[in-house]
Design an enzyme around this catalytic site. Sequence first.
Site, short mmCIF file in Angstrom:
data_model
loop_
_atom_site.label_atom_id
_atom_site.label_comp_id
_atom_site.label_asym_id
_atom_site.label_seq_id
_atom_site.Cartn_x
_atom_site.Cartn_y
_atom_site.Cartn_z
N ARG A 68 5.85 -40.65 37.55
CA ARG A 68 4.74 -40.17 38.39
C ARG A 68 3.57 -41.14 38.44
O ARG A 68 2.66 -40.99 39.24
CB ARG A 68 4.31 -38.77 37.95
CG ARG A 68 5.13 -37.72 38.68
CD ARG A 68 4.93 -36.35 38.12
NE ARG A 68 5.91 -36.07 37.07
CZ ARG A 68 5.76 -35.15 36.15
NH1 ARG A 68 4.69 -34.42 36.10
NH2 ARG A 68 6.70 -34.98 35.25
N GLU A 105 8.59 -34.85 21.46
CA GLU A 105 8.66 -33.54 20.81
C GLU A 105 9.96 -33.41 20.00
O GLU A 105 9.96 -32.96 18.86
CB GLU A 105 8.58 -32.46 21.87
CG GLU A 105 8.00 -31.17 21.36
CD GLU A 105 7.82 -30.17 22.46
OE1 GLU A 105 7.91 -30.55 23.64
OE2 GLU A 105 7.62 -28.99 22.12
P1 AMP Z 1 2.57 -36.94 26.69
O1 AMP Z 1 3.30 -38.15 26.20
O2 AMP Z 1 2.72 -35.74 25.82
O3 AMP Z 1 1.08 -37.24 26.96
O4 AMP Z 1 3.24 -36.51 28.06
C1 AMP Z 1 2.94 -37.19 29.19
C2 AMP Z 1 3.99 -37.10 30.28
O5 AMP Z 1 4.68 -35.84 30.31
C3 AMP Z 1 3.25 -37.25 31.60
O6 AMP Z 1 3.79 -38.37 32.25
C4 AMP Z 1 3.50 -35.98 32.36
O7 AMP Z 1 4.10 -36.30 33.57
C5 AMP Z 1 4.43 -35.12 31.51
N1 AMP Z 1 3.80 -33.83 31.12
C6 AMP Z 1 3.53 -33.41 29.85
N2 AMP Z 1 2.98 -32.18 29.85
C7 AMP Z 1 2.88 -31.80 31.14
C8 AMP Z 1 2.36 -30.63 31.80
N3 AMP Z 1 1.84 -29.58 31.14
N4 AMP Z 1 2.39 -30.60 33.16
C9 AMP Z 1 2.91 -31.64 33.85
N5 AMP Z 1 3.42 -32.76 33.29
C10 AMP Z 1 3.41 -32.85 31.95
#
Ligand code: AMP
Length: 183
Positions: A68, A105
Amino acid sequence: MNRAEKEEKLITLRQIVRNIPDFPIPGIQFKDVTPLFKTKESLSMLTDVLLEEYRGKGITKVVGIESRGFIMGPIMALELDAGFVPIRKPGKLPADVFEEEYEKEYGMDKIQIHKDSLTKDDVVLIHDDLLATGGTMFAAYNLVKKMGVKNIYVNFIIELDELKGRDLFPKNIELKSMIHFEV
Ligand code: AMP
């Protein structure tokens, strides 16, 4: 754009983000960014507020994170007179790569960047759609940092404040998100 106009645009954009409860698994409030890109008006408004933050900073490369980060990344790059560089999941980039491993996770994951994509003279803006726990962007930040570029800015369209992803990053870096939600 003055401060009031910017605030107004951000309020409008925040209302356009679509929340999908329990996607892709129960308990997740998924922030769907696709409505932001759907109309000329919202896409243009989003582009305006993003560019407002980064004009005049001498950015030479926008680095977008799969997948994205590949939507607004190239739009910003064009408008900033910069190039665009993708960070991808393993096995997708065809030439020599640097890679960074990070914790998800469940288990570990990796991201990669082409070795010849950045130089020591580059001022880099790393962009992704959303900051949740921060694991993905922190790995991207470390990958770009190891390539010895001049300066790094970090940008998201959305930040989920309660997940405190920004705490992973050094306090002195410029990390900005346009739209904030609690979760
Ligand atoms: P993180 O590494 O946990 O910061 O996750 C980031 C990636 O996961 C981003 O590129 C988002 O596209 C996706 N992502 C994580 N949580 C969400 C959420 N609640 N809504 C949409 N996309 C999410």
